[in-house]
Each structure stands twice: as C-alpha cells, then as structure tokens.
Design a protein around this motif. Structure first.
Motif, PDB file in Angstrom:
ATOM      1  N   LEU A 277       2.779   6.490  -1.460  1.00 34.76           N
ATOM      2  CA  LEU A 277       2.359   5.239  -2.083  1.00 34.76           C
ATOM      3  C   LEU A 277       0.984   4.821  -1.569  1.00 34.76           C
ATOM      4  N   LEU A 278       0.707   5.076  -0.302  1.00 32.24           N
ATOM      5  CA  LEU A 278      -0.609   4.743   0.256  1.00 32.24           C
ATOM      6  C   LEU A 278      -1.730   5.506  -0.437  1.00 32.24           C
ATOM      7  N   LYS A 279      -1.447   6.727  -0.923  1.00 35.00           N
ATOM      8  CA  LYS A 279      -2.458   7.482  -1.675  1.00 35.00           C
ATOM      9  C   LYS A 279      -2.881   6.709  -2.917  1.00 35.00           C
ATOM     10  N   ILE A 280      -1.928   6.079  -3.583  1.00 33.02           N
ATOM     11  CA  ILE A 280      -2.226   5.268  -4.767  1.00 33.02           C
ATOM     12  C   ILE A 280      -2.977   4.004  -4.364  1.00 33.02           C
ATOM     13  N   LEU A 281      -2.546   3.374  -3.281  1.00 32.86           N
ATOM     14  CA  LEU A 281      -3.124   2.098  -2.861  1.00 32.86           C
ATOM     15  C   LEU A 281      -4.480   2.242  -2.177  1.00 32.86           C
ATOM     16  N   ASN A 282      -4.848   3.439  -1.746  1.00 33.26           N
ATOM     17  CA  ASN A 282      -6.142   3.639  -1.110  1.00 33.26           C
ATOM     18  C   ASN A 282      -7.243   3.964  -2.114  1.00 33.26           C
ATOM     19  N   LYS A 283      -6.904   4.066  -3.385  1.00 39.77           N
ATOM     20  CA  LYS A 283      -7.902   4.293  -4.425  1.00 39.77           C
ATOM     21  C   LYS A 283      -8.572   2.971  -4.789  1.00 39.77           C
ATOM     22  N   THR A 284      -9.713   3.061  -5.456  1.00 37.23           N
ATOM     23  CA  THR A 284     -10.414   1.875  -5.936  1.00 37.23           C
ATOM     24  C   THR A 284     -10.181   1.761  -7.436  1.00 37.23           C
ATOM     25  N   TYR A 285      -9.868   0.543  -7.884  1.00 36.14           N
ATOM     26  CA  TYR A 285      -9.571   0.254  -9.284  1.00 36.14           C
ATOM     27  C   TYR A 285     -10.558  -0.785  -9.802  1.00 36.14           C
TER      28      TYR A 285
ATOM     29  N   PHE B 282       6.186   4.192  -9.937  1.00 36.28           N
ATOM     30  CA  PHE B 282       6.117   5.009  -8.736  1.00 36.28           C
ATOM     31  C   PHE B 282       7.527   5.496  -8.457  1.00 36.28           C
ATOM     32  N   GLY B 283       7.800   6.741  -8.832  1.00 37.04           N
ATOM     33  CA  GLY B 283       9.164   7.259  -8.719  1.00 37.04           C
ATOM     34  C   GLY B 283      10.076   6.436  -9.611  1.00 37.04           C
ATOM     35  N   HIS B 284      11.163   5.912  -9.055  1.00 33.55           N
ATOM     36  CA  HIS B 284      12.057   5.064  -9.842  1.00 33.55           C
ATOM     37  C   HIS B 284      11.758   3.580  -9.639  1.00 33.55           C
ATOM     38  N   TYR B 285      10.629   3.276  -8.986  1.00 35.13           N
ATOM     39  CA  TYR B 285      10.206   1.888  -8.764  1.00 35.13           C
ATOM     40  C   TYR B 285       9.092   1.491  -9.729  1.00 35.13           C
ATOM     41  N   ASP B 286       9.012   0.199  -9.975  1.00 33.10           N
ATOM     42  CA  ASP B 286       7.862  -0.375 -10.664  1.00 33.10           C
ATOM     43  C   ASP B 286       6.988  -0.988  -9.581  1.00 33.10           C
ATOM     44  N   ILE B 287       5.667  -0.826  -9.707  1.00 28.81           N
ATOM     45  CA  ILE B 287       4.761  -1.472  -8.766  1.00 28.81           C
ATOM     46  C   ILE B 287       3.706  -2.254  -9.539  1.00 28.81           C
ATOM     47  N   ASP B 288       3.392  -3.412  -9.046  1.00 28.39           N
ATOM     48  CA  ASP B 288       2.307  -4.250  -9.550  1.00 28.39           C
ATOM     49  C   ASP B 288       1.430  -4.559  -8.359  1.00 28.39           C
ATOM     50  N   PHE B 289       0.115  -4.515  -8.569  1.00 28.04           N
ATOM     51  CA  PHE B 289      -0.768  -4.932  -7.486  1.00 28.04           C
ATOM     52  C   PHE B 289      -2.014  -5.600  -8.033  1.00 28.04           C
ATOM     53  N   ARG B 290      -2.546  -6.514  -7.228  1.00 32.22           N
ATOM     54  CA  ARG B 290      -3.769  -7.234  -7.550  1.00 32.22           C
ATOM     55  C   ARG B 290      -4.893  -6.642  -6.708  1.00 32.22           C
ATOM     56  N   THR B 291      -6.089  -6.507  -7.332  1.00 29.34           N
ATOM     57  CA  THR B 291      -7.240  -5.968  -6.623  1.00 29.34           C
ATOM     58  C   THR B 291      -8.209  -7.080  -6.235  1.00 29.34           C
ATOM     59  N   ASP B 292      -9.031  -6.784  -5.233  1.00 28.69           N
ATOM     60  CA  ASP B 292     -10.033  -7.746  -4.788  1.00 28.69           C
ATOM     61  C   ASP B 292     -11.330  -7.565  -5.579  1.00 28.69           C
ATOM     62  N   GLU B 293     -12.409  -8.198  -5.124  1.00 30.48           N
ATOM     63  CA  GLU B 293     -13.693  -8.161  -5.844  1.00 30.48           C
ATOM     64  C   GLU B 293     -14.355  -6.796  -5.797  1.00 30.48           C
ATOM     65  N   ILE B 294     -13.870  -5.910  -4.927  1.00 32.33           N
ATOM     66  CA  ILE B 294     -14.413  -4.547  -4.854  1.00 32.33           C
ATOM     67  C   ILE B 294     -13.518  -3.566  -5.608  1.00 32.33           C
TER      68      ILE B 294
END
Length: 82
Positions: A6-14, A24-36
């Motif tokens: 999961l950290l591989k996904i979260l260490n990318k820039t969006y 993500f597998g059998h989970y749903d994930i939602d995340f908010r990004t910062d100004e970068i």
C-alpha cells in the motif's frame, strides 16, 4: 499498520488537492492529496452505499527541510472511519 504494498501506492505523486478513490485488493481506499500531490489523508475499508468508507483513517506527517527534502514521513492511525 500500513503494509509496504500500500505504501508503494501512497508514495506516488498524484494531481494536487484532489480526492482519489482506488481499489486495493478487497479493500476500497480513498485519499486526499496536498498542494504538491502527495497523499496526506487515507481512508481504507469497504465503501458503503452513500460513498463513504467504513474502516480505518490515517493521516500523514511530512516534515521537510529548507530545501524541500523530506526528513520525516510517517502515517498516524487516527481511528475508525465511517
């Protein structure tokens, strides 16, 4: 604890300042990004009918030096999300 896969996904820039939903597998994930475009708020679990995730919530702590180099990068568990 957030697993390395999961950290591989979260260490990318969006796209900056957006809310992103993924599977993500059998989970749903939602995340908010910062100004970068770095993920800073994570919800992981199962998405309910109303679109919200029932599961766990994490917040990212990022510290940078004066040149912008990351000196601290840590995900804090903030409890249940519903």
């Amino acid at each position: 604890m957030i697993k390395p896969t999961l950290l591989k996904i979260l260490n990318k820039t969006y796209e900056a300042n957006t809310f992103i939903s993924l599977k993500f597998g059998h989970y749903d994930i939602d995340f908010r990004t910062d100004e970068i475009g770095r993920p800073v708020l994570l919800f992981i679990g199962k998405k309910m009918e109303n679109g919200k995730i029932k599961g766990e919530r994490y917040a990212r702590r990022l510290a940078t030096d004066h040149t912008g180099k990351i000196i601290k990068d840590h995900w804090d568990h903030k409890g249940s999300a519903s």
